[in-house]
Design a protein around this motif. Sequence first.
Motif, mmCIF file in Angstrom:
data_model
loop_
_atom_site.group_PDB
_atom_site.id
_atom_site.type_symbol
_atom_site.label_atom_id
_atom_site.label_comp_id
_atom_site.label_asym_id
_atom_site.label_seq_id
_atom_site.Cartn_x
_atom_site.Cartn_y
_atom_site.Cartn_z
ATOM 1 N N ALA A 7 0.830 -1.208 0.000
ATOM 2 C CA ALA A 7 0.000 0.000 0.000
ATOM 3 C C ALA A 7 0.859 1.252 0.000
ATOM 4 N N GLU A 8 1.917 1.233 0.807
ATOM 5 C CA GLU A 8 2.801 2.393 0.884
ATOM 6 C C GLU A 8 3.587 2.615 -0.402
ATOM 7 N N SER A 9 3.745 1.577 -1.197
ATOM 8 C CA SER A 9 4.478 1.725 -2.461
ATOM 9 C C SER A 9 3.524 1.962 -3.639
ATOM 10 N N GLY A 10 2.249 2.243 -3.339
ATOM 11 C CA GLY A 10 1.301 2.575 -4.385
ATOM 12 C C GLY A 10 0.702 1.381 -5.112
ATOM 13 N N ARG A 11 0.840 0.220 -4.551
ATOM 14 C CA ARG A 11 0.307 -1.005 -5.180
ATOM 15 C C ARG A 11 -0.943 -1.448 -4.430
ATOM 16 N N ALA A 12 -1.980 -0.621 -4.543
ATOM 17 C CA ALA A 12 -3.189 -0.802 -3.741
ATOM 18 C C ALA A 12 -3.909 -2.110 -4.049
ATOM 19 N N ARG A 13 -3.968 -2.509 -5.309
ATOM 20 C CA ARG A 13 -4.677 -3.742 -5.651
ATOM 21 C C ARG A 13 -4.005 -4.959 -5.022
ATOM 22 N N GLU A 14 -2.690 -4.991 -5.084
ATOM 23 C CA GLU A 14 -1.965 -6.100 -4.467
ATOM 24 C C GLU A 14 -2.093 -6.041 -2.943
ATOM 25 N N ALA A 15 -2.064 -4.830 -2.398
ATOM 26 C CA ALA A 15 -2.223 -4.664 -0.953
ATOM 27 C C ALA A 15 -3.588 -5.170 -0.518
ATOM 28 N N ARG A 16 -4.620 -4.821 -1.284
ATOM 29 C CA ARG A 16 -5.969 -5.292 -0.954
ATOM 30 C C ARG A 16 -6.010 -6.816 -0.915
ATOM 31 N N ASP A 17 -5.355 -7.462 -1.879
ATOM 32 C CA ASP A 17 -5.344 -8.924 -1.901
ATOM 33 C C ASP A 17 -4.671 -9.481 -0.652
ATOM 34 N N GLU A 18 -3.577 -8.876 -0.233
ATOM 35 C CA GLU A 18 -2.883 -9.336 0.979
ATOM 36 C C GLU A 18 -3.733 -9.096 2.217
ATOM 37 N N PHE A 19 -4.389 -7.941 2.275
ATOM 38 C CA PHE A 19 -5.255 -7.649 3.411
ATOM 39 C C PHE A 19 -6.446 -8.607 3.439
ATOM 40 N N ASN A 35 -7.366 -2.226 7.520
ATOM 41 C CA ASN A 35 -6.424 -2.185 6.399
ATOM 42 C C ASN A 35 -7.113 -2.558 5.091
ATOM 43 N N LEU A 36 -7.944 -3.589 5.126
ATOM 44 C CA LEU A 36 -8.668 -4.008 3.931
ATOM 45 C C LEU A 36 -9.626 -2.905 3.481
ATOM 46 N N ALA A 37 -10.345 -2.327 4.411
ATOM 47 C CA ALA A 37 -11.281 -1.249 4.070
ATOM 48 C C ALA A 37 -10.542 -0.058 3.466
ATOM 49 N N GLY A 38 -9.392 0.289 4.042
ATOM 50 C CA GLY A 38 -8.603 1.402 3.512
ATOM 51 C C GLY A 38 -8.134 1.146 2.093
ATOM 52 N N ALA A 39 -7.712 -0.077 1.827
ATOM 53 C CA ALA A 39 -7.283 -0.427 0.463
ATOM 54 C C ALA A 39 -8.463 -0.361 -0.501
ATOM 55 N N CYS A 40 -9.624 -0.817 -0.074
ATOM 56 C CA CYS A 40 -10.817 -0.742 -0.928
ATOM 57 C C CYS A 40 -11.172 0.719 -1.208
ATOM 58 N N ALA A 41 -11.078 1.556 -0.189
ATOM 59 C CA ALA A 41 -11.362 2.977 -0.383
ATOM 60 C C ALA A 41 -10.360 3.602 -1.345
ATOM 61 N N GLN A 42 -9.102 3.242 -1.194
ATOM 62 C CA GLN A 42 -8.075 3.767 -2.092
ATOM 63 C C GLN A 42 -8.369 3.381 -3.536
ATOM 64 N N LEU A 43 -8.956 2.226 -3.728
ATOM 65 C CA LEU A 43 -9.315 1.745 -5.068
ATOM 66 C C LEU A 43 -10.718 2.211 -5.475
#
Length: 157
Positions: A7-19, A35-43
């Motif tokens: 997520a910090e490196s701008g790879r939100a989709r991959e971060a969401r999968d990990e979360f 963390n999962l909700a934040g990644a979904c919001a970012q996307l």
Amino acid sequence: ALGILLAESGRAREARDEFRNAEELDPENPRFLANLAGACAQLQMWEEAAAVYEGACAAAPSPALYLKLGSVYRRLGQPGRALAAFGRARDLGDDGSAPFLGMALSKAEMNQIPEAIELVRQGLGRHPEDAALRTLYDDLIRRSRSPGSPPGRTGSG
């Protein structure tokens, strides 16, 4: 931890999968849910973000989670639910300007301009230098005076 690094490196989709993987392992863990909700919001996956933030709030209510949930509800065009979430953040102890701003914006979205102005006034009473509240106040006062808008209290008081 991998999700956070992604997520910090701008790879939100991959971060969401990990979360999502972490959440599947421990579905009641509020940190994983947040963390999962934040990644979904970012996307901009607002429906999923709302559902996951709701779970996180149920698991571990906190002002920060409710502020985020309120913001997601506003994105979804659900000002009533947003208002309730921002109010809950305030009730849980957030004495900053954000709950007042969120509640006032929600009221304004429901065309309840006098109530929105009152909430901004309350916020400015506690945070007189807050630029966002001051700007919203000015906008709401202008809106309350413009033709065709619902009547509201006027004045700069």
